[in-house]
Design a protein around this motif. Structure first.
Motif, mmCIF file in Angstrom:
data_model
loop_
_atom_site.group_PDB
_atom_site.id
_atom_site.type_symbol
_atom_site.label_atom_id
_atom_site.label_comp_id
_atom_site.label_asym_id
_atom_site.label_seq_id
_atom_site.Cartn_x
_atom_site.Cartn_y
_atom_site.Cartn_z
ATOM 1 N N GLU A 39 0.815 -1.219 0.000
ATOM 2 C CA GLU A 39 0.000 0.000 0.000
ATOM 3 C C GLU A 39 0.835 1.249 0.000
ATOM 4 N N GLN B 121 -8.190 -9.387 2.522
ATOM 5 C CA GLN B 121 -7.054 -8.923 1.749
ATOM 6 C C GLN B 121 -5.862 -9.811 2.003
ATOM 7 N N ASN C 65 -1.404 -9.970 1.672
ATOM 8 C CA ASN C 65 -0.134 -9.272 1.448
ATOM 9 C C ASN C 65 0.879 -10.238 0.867
ATOM 10 N N ALA D 131 -7.474 -10.967 -7.706
ATOM 11 C CA ALA D 131 -8.437 -10.079 -7.058
ATOM 12 C C ALA D 131 -9.777 -10.162 -7.755
ATOM 13 N N ILE E 265 -10.680 -10.964 -3.236
ATOM 14 C CA ILE E 265 -9.734 -10.638 -2.160
ATOM 15 C C ILE E 265 -8.756 -9.597 -2.691
ATOM 16 N N LYS E 266 -8.588 -8.483 -1.952
ATOM 17 C CA LYS E 266 -7.676 -7.438 -2.408
ATOM 18 C C LYS E 266 -6.235 -7.886 -2.177
ATOM 19 N N ASN F 89 -2.379 -6.941 -1.915
ATOM 20 C CA ASN F 89 -1.344 -5.914 -1.795
ATOM 21 C C ASN F 89 -0.024 -6.560 -2.136
#
Lengths: 729, 345
Positions: free
Chosen positions: A675, B30, B32, B50, B55-56, B58
């Motif tokens: 982010e 989400q 990572n 996504a 699901i987002k 990152n």
């Protein structure tokens, strides 16, 4: 003396702030919400409850220490102010501070942080998250009360403002520079198993690879430490000389093109990393233009002569001259023309005046520029990696040690220690050289002298060296610009906007503008975080410079070195140390934007301090004294008398910290998350991928953005109004 | 006064901005990911996953060495969920240091034997997702201009005609170069391998930091020959550079790109979903779509014609477990540093 006119309401204001923070602001850092959202849960929620809520309803009894300290302080403030009150206030505030901090370190996310404590006190029901806005503000208030108490006891000559400023700066340095760095460097003494071992340290730092002198005897290479030192000396010397020449030409030249000169000289500062290296390789690399030209005209076989010491030195000169220029420009401006006029009326010609009056007065600037150049060179990573060839320096070795196939943190720490030792050595030498001589030239009396134009020989020298340098700068920029707008760098030179579009595409979607390009996220984040970091850096840096130049207190030198430390530590080590130190409560900051801002602030702090220090040496103390005698408190003097005279230093600090924040790579490579992606990591990723076109297009956009920002800062800060006579028209 | 008013206004703005900065991510759902393959490939994965699951994702792009350093530094409080891609040795090291989660995927039986072996050897803490052979890259124009032979075997590289013409990465920082060292040691025996590397050292112009440095240098004419993974070549060629690749006759090794779930991940469920998805044939096609021509590990994935034919290449029996262990790595790299890198050219 300083208490004359000091506001009596300051202690009360801090006390109120502390109390409000304890009762109304979320004590811990909310895991998944912005600050605005978490304000809703201040009185109820376990995640975002205020200190009072946490202590009352969520089983965190150790927070009562802060409440107790605040209440006691409130009562003490009702007493008449004096030594006794000071002692009690200091004791109470210290108790509150230490209590909260110790509890913070002892109790982690899942309960006790250390097994012995668990054995002694039994398991805890739960743990605590990292400190948030509420906790930080309460601690700040307690710190200020401590400062006020200490001042009332009599330390710092009874000046509460100075006491609070010193404590604040010391606390910030301790927390964000000293602790992480010590933690990272202590790995040098740990062997593979994690136990402390002198032998491990010796083996890592005292080997032939580090200190060998083979190259002097015709062997292959010298130790890394010698390489680094030698390169740093060359760079420091070169940039100081070049920066001074350009500054002299800009300030004392005939004034034509002064603007253009300033802009051109500063361009390299705003160059994102890698652009310089690539541009130079394109010019001087084996397949570069210069080699091709040589082959075509003289039949010389292209070789890799550029890579190595010469290439790195050239790239570093290019990158660090602007900083020297900015420092020297302020200093040259500040030289009082009356002294030069006096010399001339005593029949010294321009050369003699320059040699005996001007140059010695430039000494603080020269010394500071040299120090900054030396340290920048030692900590520089991007240039040696790209054009270093086989010339290894400490920073690249440290990087290899951490991210290489070996992952040897101990070795990285040992090398970083050596680097720090060098920085300290140069710092000490610089102090000795400058000594106690007075360089005051900006005094209360308006100066009615006219600046002396440069002697002919010096002017010729400046033009001969500085002008080609500036042309060279321009050439590199043109290359970089072209690179972003041709199809394939080095191969196919058809113009295209495709790379720019990949990064910065803007489309019209059904719901409005769509930021389709892949680079918008990183650009916005970088600008935002750099804009947050720059004023903080400038403020803290100049405050520290003022504390160092205008006050006397125990441990001043240590204070100064603490600020320099973050600068000297190589970026990679600082980044890893921040991740290590701030990954767990009480300061759990990894993965947030805040840690990046903090890294920016404390990495670039020293330039604000150095620029301020150089400027302060030139401003006469009589100005401060005059202000104080007119009943102005220390804070007012600082704000209305000293600050306006510091404008060049302020501008330099703001510009430099903003720009460096925009272009830092090695320190933030471990702090960047999906982010919070930064422009530099995006660019380096593209470069690693071979997408030079996109990378260079992005660099061009960054350069434009930074140029605009610099212009904005210069306009905001304005030029310093010095009372000087102008030449008769 | 102008400066003060402006400064105050700016300060207020900054404070408001600071308050609005999301401290951590918002909403659940989400993931990572640290992605150690090329940017285009990573972007495709991010977008498609996504889209299909909601699901987002990152994504943070890091080289495998840097990724390992970050995981080690974060170990007390991991912020990453999945580590995707990158050469296998750092993944094996992470498994050895107990940084990754033990997880047996249902799709294991659909994978090639080498991918399954990667999983077994790491006690199911990592799995192979692609494989690529080590070989040579060369610049056709420079070869013609300097009237050199195309190198076809390891022995060819020792030819004095190539003096200063070869680039390879530094084994201390690059998995690619370490694969070369381990391959040579397994092919020739340790002492003979180091003798070979000492002779090769005379022809090397530079040891680059990253594994893809040499092939890029070859593509751009900075070097004539590189020792690198063969699948890095076609991408450069598509950009118009005169580069070709070849594998040595005596035999060569290969890398196994891997994927791991981090132990203590915050989004463990989403991580497992991603893991399973990444092993499906559909997901494994993104490499080729991003011009990266490694061999995908799922046997059912359609193979792009640009992927080198593994049957035509002579592979040695590479012992990933032995040469992926930290102690052995450190020993070999230290010996390389002492015996080879310190020699004059």
């Amino acid at each position: 003396m300083a208490r004359l006119g000091a506001p009596a309401h300051a202690p009360l204001a801090w006390w109120l702030l502390g109390l409000t923070a304890f009762v109304l602001l979320p004590w811990y850092l909310p895991q998944d919400a912005t600050l605005w959202r978490s304000m809703g849960g201040v009185f109820g929620s376990a995640d975002s409850g205020a200190g009072l809520t946490q202590a009352l309803r969520h089983g965190k009894p150790w927070l009562w220490m802060a409440a107790g300290a605040l209440l006691a302080a409130g009562l003490l403030l009702q007493m008449p102010s004096g030594r006794a009150q000071g002692r009690a206030l200091a004791a109470v505030a210290a108790f509150g501070l230490l209590g909260v901090l110790l509890a913070g370190f002892a109790i982690g996310a899942k309960g006790w942080s250390f097994a012995p404590l668990e054995r002694a006190f039994g398991a805890l029901g739960g743990g605590q998250a990292g400190l948030g806005l509420g906790g930080a503000t309460t601690l700040l208030a307690l710190l200020m009360l401590l400062g006020i108490g200490v001042a009332r006891i009599g330390a710092f000559r009874g000046d509460a403002f100075v006491a609070c400023a010193v404590l604040l700066c010391a606390a910030l340095l301790l927390l964000f520079v000293v602790l992480p760095v010590l933690q990272a460097l202590s790995a040098a003494w740990l062997d593979d198993g994690g136990a402390a071992s002198m032998a491990a340290w010796l083996e890592r730092s005292a080997g032939e690879r580090v200190w060998g002198l083979g190259c002097l005897a015709g062997g292959v290479r010298c130790g890394v430490a010698w390489n680094t030192c030698f390169l740093a000396l060359l760079t420091a010397f070169g940039t100081t000389v070049l920066g001074t020449l350009i500054a002299l030409m800009a300030e004392r030249g005939n004034g034509r093109g002064k603007r253009a000169l300033q802009v051109l000289a500063l361009l390299p500062i705003i160059t994102p990393p890698f652009v310089v290296g690539l541009g130079l390789i394109l010019l001087f690399g084996r397949a570069g233009l210069a080699n091709q030209a040589l082959e075509w005209t003289l039949g010389v076989t292209p070789s890799r002569w550029f890579y190595g010491l010469f290439g790195v030195w050239l790239a570093q000169m290019f990158a660090f001259t602007p900083i020297a220029f900015m420092i020297m420009r302020g200093v040259v401006q500040g030289i009082s023309p009356s002294l030069e006029e006096a010399a001339q009326t005593l029949r010294a010609d321009r050369m003699a005046t320059f040699r005996t009056v001007t140059l010695p007065l430039l000494k603080p600037g020269l010394a500071n520029a040299f120090l900054v150049g030396f340290i920048e060179s030692m900590a520089d990573f991007g240039n040696p990696i790209v054009v270093g060839g086989q010339y290894s320096v400490l920073s690249t070795d440290i990087f290899f040690a951490i991210v290489g196939a070996q992952f040897d943190q101990g070795r990285a720490a040992a090398l970083a220690l050596i680097l720090t030792a060098f920085a300290l050595a140069v710092f000490v030498i610089q102090q000795r050289l400058l000594g106690r001589a007075s360089y005051t030239t900006v005094s209360g009396k308006g100066d009615s002298g006219v600046p002396m134009p440069l002697p002919v020989a010096v002017k010729r020298l400046c033009q001969a060296i500085a002008l080609p340098w500036l042309v060279f700068t321009l050439v590199i920029y043109v290359f970089a610009f072209i690179g972003g707008f041709v199809r394939t760098w080095g191969r196919d030179f058809t113009p295209t906007l495709a790379h720019l579009m990949t990064a910065f595409d803007l489309q019209r979607g059904e719901h409005g503008l769509v930021w389709a390009g892949t680079a918008w996220n990183s650009l916005f984040t970088t600008v935002k975080l750099a804009a947050l970091a720059a004023p903080l850096t400038a403020a803290i840096g100049l405050l520290m410079a003022w504390l160092l130049a205008r006050t006397q207190f125990v441990g001043q030198r240590v204070f100064e070195f603490g600020a320099l430390l973050a600068f000297a530590i190589p970026g990679t080590v600082l980044g890893v140390s921040y991740v290590l130190a701030f990954n767990v409560p009480p300061f759990e900051l990894t993965g947030t934007a805040l840690i990046i801002v903090l890294c920016f602030v404390f990495r670039n702090l020293p330039v604000g301090v150095r620029a301020g220090a150089a400027a302060f040496k030139q401003i006469d103390r009589s100005l401060d004294e005059a202000s104080t005698m007119l009943h102005a408190g220390t804070a007012t003097t600082l704000r209305r008398v000293v600050l306006p005279l510091l404008k060049p230093a302020l501008a330099a600090a703001l510009v430099y910290s903003f720009v460096r924040a925009m272009t830092t790579v090695s320190a933030v490579i471990f702090l960047v998350t999906a982010e919070n992606e930064l422009a530099t990591t995006y660019i380096i990723g593209r470069v690693g991928n071979g997408d030079y076109g996109v990378a260079l297009a992005y660099c061009s956009v960054l350069i434009v953005a930074m140029a605009l920002a610099i212009a904005l800062i210069q306009w905001l800060v304005g030029e310093r109004q010095l009372g000087r006579r102008k030449d008769a028209p | 006064m102008r400066i003060q008013a402006k400064f105050v206004a700016r300060a207020l703005l900054a404070c408001t901005a600071l308050a609005c900065v999301p401290v951590h991510a918002q909403e659940g759902g989400q993931l990572n990911v640290i992605c150690s393959v090329q940017a285009e490939w990573c972007n495709m994965i991010q977008t498609v996953f996504a889209k299909t699951t909601g699901i987002k994702v990152n994504m943070s792009l890091k080289g495998s060495g840097e990724a390992l350093a970050q995981l080690i530094a974060e170990r007390a409080n991991p912020k990453t969920d999945v580590w995707f891609g990158g050469t296998g040795d750092p993944h094996l090291q992470a498994a050895e240091q107990d940084l990754t989660l033990e997880y047996k995927s249902a799709a294991l039986s659909q994978l090639h034997p080498w991918a399954q072996q990667q999983a077994v050897q790491s006690k199911y803490r990592t799995v192979g997702i692609y494989s690529g052979p080590l070989g040579f890259g060369y610049n056709t124009e420079l070869i013609a201009k300097k009237k050199l032979q195309v190198p076809r075997s390891w022995a060819d590289l020792l030819n004095p005609a190539y003096k200063g013409e070869i680039q390879v990465a530094n084994p201390a920082s690059s998995g690619t170069a370490y694969t070369m060292v381990a391959t040579l040691v397994q092919m020739m025996g340790e002492d003979k391998a180091f003798d070979y590397m000492k002779s090769l050292h005379k022809n090397i112009s530079q040891y680059t930091r990253s594994g893809t440095g040499p092939i890029k240098a070859v593509a751009r004419g900075e070097s004539t020959v590189s020792i690198s993974f063969v699948h890095d070549g076609p991408g450069e060629k598509l950009q118009g550079f005169p580069v070709e690749t070849i594998t040595p006759m005596e035999g060569t090794g290969a890398e196994i790109g891997s994927m791991s779930i981090i132990k203590g991940a915050r989004n463990a469920e989403a991580a497992k979903k991603f893991y399973e998805w990444a092993l499906t044939p559909q997901a494994q096609q993104f490499g080729a779509a991003a011009h990266q021509y490694q061999l995908p590990s799922n046997k059912g994935t359609p193979i792009d014609p640009n992927v080198p034919d593994f049957k035509k290449i002579k592979f040695i029996d590479y012992d990933y477990a032995k040469y992926g262990a930290s102690a052995e790595r450190r020993r070999l790299i230290a010996r390389w540093e002492k015996d080879v890198n310190s020699l004059p050219r």
